[in-house]
Design a protein around this motif. Sequence first.
Motif, PDB file in Angstrom:
ATOM      1  N   PHE A 127      68.007 -59.532  59.532  1.00  0.00           N
ATOM      2  CA  PHE A 127      68.915 -60.673  59.665  1.00  0.00           C
ATOM      3  C   PHE A 127      68.281 -61.916  59.068  1.00  0.00           C
ATOM      4  N   GLY A 128      69.149 -62.864  58.730  1.00  0.00           N
ATOM      5  CA  GLY A 128      68.713 -64.105  58.102  1.00  0.00           C
ATOM      6  C   GLY A 128      68.441 -65.218  59.096  1.00  0.00           C
ATOM      7  N   ARG A 129      68.149 -66.373  58.556  1.00  0.00           N
ATOM      8  CA  ARG A 129      67.874 -67.562  59.362  1.00  0.00           C
ATOM      9  C   ARG A 129      69.080 -67.922  60.220  1.00  0.00           C
ATOM     10  N   HIS A 130      68.811 -68.444  61.389  1.00  0.00           N
ATOM     11  CA  HIS A 130      69.833 -68.966  62.310  1.00  0.00           C
ATOM     12  C   HIS A 130      70.820 -67.896  62.778  1.00  0.00           C
ATOM     13  N   HIS A 131      70.402 -66.643  62.801  1.00  0.00           N
ATOM     14  CA  HIS A 131      71.238 -65.533  63.264  1.00  0.00           C
ATOM     15  C   HIS A 131      71.312 -65.585  64.792  1.00  0.00           C
ATOM     16  N   VAL A 132      72.509 -65.784  65.329  1.00  0.00           N
ATOM     17  CA  VAL A 132      72.700 -65.888  66.781  1.00  0.00           C
ATOM     18  C   VAL A 132      73.109 -64.521  67.313  1.00  0.00           C
ATOM     19  N   HIS A 133      72.330 -64.029  68.310  1.00  0.00           N
ATOM     20  CA  HIS A 133      72.638 -62.715  68.874  1.00  0.00           C
ATOM     21  C   HIS A 133      72.047 -62.583  70.277  1.00  0.00           C
ATOM     22  N   GLU A 134      72.403 -61.494  70.913  1.00  0.00           N
ATOM     23  CA  GLU A 134      71.744 -61.061  72.143  1.00  0.00           C
ATOM     24  C   GLU A 134      71.489 -59.575  72.008  1.00  0.00           C
ATOM     25  N   VAL A 135      70.378 -59.117  72.616  1.00  0.00           N
ATOM     26  CA  VAL A 135      70.006 -57.706  72.568  1.00  0.00           C
ATOM     27  C   VAL A 135      69.932 -57.221  74.006  1.00  0.00           C
ATOM     28  N   LEU A 136      70.542 -56.052  74.272  1.00  0.00           N
ATOM     29  CA  LEU A 136      70.665 -55.534  75.629  1.00  0.00           C
ATOM     30  C   LEU A 136      70.271 -54.068  75.721  1.00  0.00           C
ATOM     31  N   ASN A 137      69.635 -53.695  76.838  1.00  0.00           N
ATOM     32  CA  ASN A 137      69.480 -52.288  77.196  1.00  0.00           C
ATOM     33  C   ASN A 137      70.479 -52.057  78.322  1.00  0.00           C
ATOM     34  N   GLU A 138      71.616 -51.477  77.990  1.00  0.00           N
ATOM     35  CA  GLU A 138      72.676 -51.293  78.984  1.00  0.00           C
ATOM     36  C   GLU A 138      72.509 -50.023  79.817  1.00  0.00           C
ATOM     37  N   SER A 139      71.486 -49.244  79.547  1.00  0.00           N
ATOM     38  CA  SER A 139      71.258 -48.031  80.327  1.00  0.00           C
ATOM     39  C   SER A 139      70.991 -48.393  81.790  1.00  0.00           C
ATOM     40  N   SER A 140      71.455 -47.558  82.674  1.00  0.00           N
ATOM     41  CA  SER A 140      71.177 -47.783  84.105  1.00  0.00           C
ATOM     42  C   SER A 140      69.910 -47.055  84.550  1.00  0.00           C
ATOM     43  N   ASP A 141      69.353 -46.190  83.677  1.00  0.00           N
ATOM     44  CA  ASP A 141      68.205 -45.409  84.130  1.00  0.00           C
ATOM     45  C   ASP A 141      67.128 -45.134  83.076  1.00  0.00           C
ATOM     46  N   ARG A 142      67.271 -45.648  81.862  1.00  0.00           N
ATOM     47  CA  ARG A 142      66.283 -45.369  80.809  1.00  0.00           C
ATOM     48  C   ARG A 142      65.740 -46.650  80.192  1.00  0.00           C
ATOM     49  N   HIS A 143      64.437 -46.692  80.025  1.00  0.00           N
ATOM     50  CA  HIS A 143      63.816 -47.764  79.260  1.00  0.00           C
ATOM     51  C   HIS A 143      64.207 -47.616  77.783  1.00  0.00           C
ATOM     52  N   ALA A 144      64.166 -48.715  77.075  1.00  0.00           N
ATOM     53  CA  ALA A 144      64.262 -48.702  75.617  1.00  0.00           C
ATOM     54  C   ALA A 144      63.003 -49.396  75.097  1.00  0.00           C
ATOM     55  N   VAL A 145      62.629 -49.074  73.885  1.00  0.00           N
ATOM     56  CA  VAL A 145      61.497 -49.722  73.226  1.00  0.00           C
ATOM     57  C   VAL A 145      61.961 -50.073  71.818  1.00  0.00           C
ATOM     58  N   SER A 146      61.546 -51.240  71.339  1.00  0.00           N
ATOM     59  CA  SER A 146      61.918 -51.658  69.987  1.00  0.00           C
ATOM     60  C   SER A 146      60.752 -52.367  69.319  1.00  0.00           C
ATOM     61  N   VAL A 147      60.839 -52.466  67.993  1.00  0.00           N
ATOM     62  CA  VAL A 147      59.842 -53.183  67.192  1.00  0.00           C
ATOM     63  C   VAL A 147      60.577 -54.304  66.461  1.00  0.00           C
ATOM     64  N   HIS A 148      59.992 -55.512  66.494  1.00  0.00           N
ATOM     65  CA  HIS A 148      60.598 -56.705  65.896  1.00  0.00           C
ATOM     66  C   HIS A 148      59.580 -57.373  64.973  1.00  0.00           C
ATOM     67  N   ALA A 149      60.052 -57.982  63.888  1.00  0.00           N
ATOM     68  CA  ALA A 149      59.179 -58.756  62.996  1.00  0.00           C
ATOM     69  C   ALA A 149      59.944 -59.981  62.505  1.00  0.00           C
ATOM     70  N   TYR A 150      59.240 -61.107  62.383  1.00  0.00           N
ATOM     71  CA  TYR A 150      59.834 -62.377  61.983  1.00  0.00           C
ATOM     72  C   TYR A 150      58.928 -63.082  60.977  1.00  0.00           C
ATOM     73  N   TYR A 151      59.552 -63.724  59.977  1.00  0.00           N
ATOM     74  CA  TYR A 151      58.793 -64.560  59.055  1.00  0.00           C
ATOM     75  C   TYR A 151      59.649 -65.762  58.680  1.00  0.00           C
ATOM     76  N   PRO A 152      59.073 -66.958  58.713  1.00  0.00           N
ATOM     77  CA  PRO A 152      57.717 -67.237  59.176  1.00  0.00           C
ATOM     78  C   PRO A 152      57.610 -66.976  60.673  1.00  0.00           C
ATOM     79  N   PRO A 153      56.358 -66.897  61.183  1.00  0.00           N
ATOM     80  CA  PRO A 153      56.202 -66.714  62.633  1.00  0.00           C
ATOM     81  C   PRO A 153      57.081 -67.721  63.378  1.00  0.00           C
ATOM     82  N   LEU A 154      57.653 -67.292  64.465  1.00  0.00           N
ATOM     83  CA  LEU A 154      58.683 -68.065  65.161  1.00  0.00           C
ATOM     84  C   LEU A 154      58.256 -69.508  65.473  1.00  0.00           C
TER      85      LEU A 154
END
Length: 182
Positions: free
Chosen positions: A130-157
Amino acid sequence: MSLPSVSPASPVSASASTPAPTQAQLLDFVRRAAADAQLVASLPLDPEGRTWMRLAGPGGSEAWLIGWPPGTGTGWHDHADSVGAFVTAAGELKENALAARLPTDGWKTLELSDGVDRERRLSVGTGRAFGRHHVHEVLNESSDRHAVSVHAYYPPLPQIRRYSRSGQTLRLEQVERPQDWQ
């Protein structure tokens, strides 16, 4: 609430002389890191709150491995002037996003147009850049399972802007700087 942190690890080394990474390079990096089963398994998972581990991203980018307990999410936010990418490494995440360029400064409340909402289900190995100023929310909607994700940003936040949303009204609630989440 303070989130637990974990000591750093690095699936890929970054070089100080490397040019700024593109969105495609960030997406490639998070895909490769998410496919590293040993790295993903090294993240301790907490049943109550998100956990994370900082990674060395490409070209001086900021990167994170994040664990999401069932029922957790980020709330609406953007990453200011940073471009980014993320991929689900375990479980499933949902991203709600706005397909509209918002003004970057000088407002507290906006009325959103109809048709700007986008929803993506992100299963293992699936992600997006995604590009600059991208507005979003990220959710784990599972009721019983963990999720794992990898994120990268440039420049550093440089900052994260947090929003609340009621119907078509988006309100800027808070601006966080790196010292607020480290």
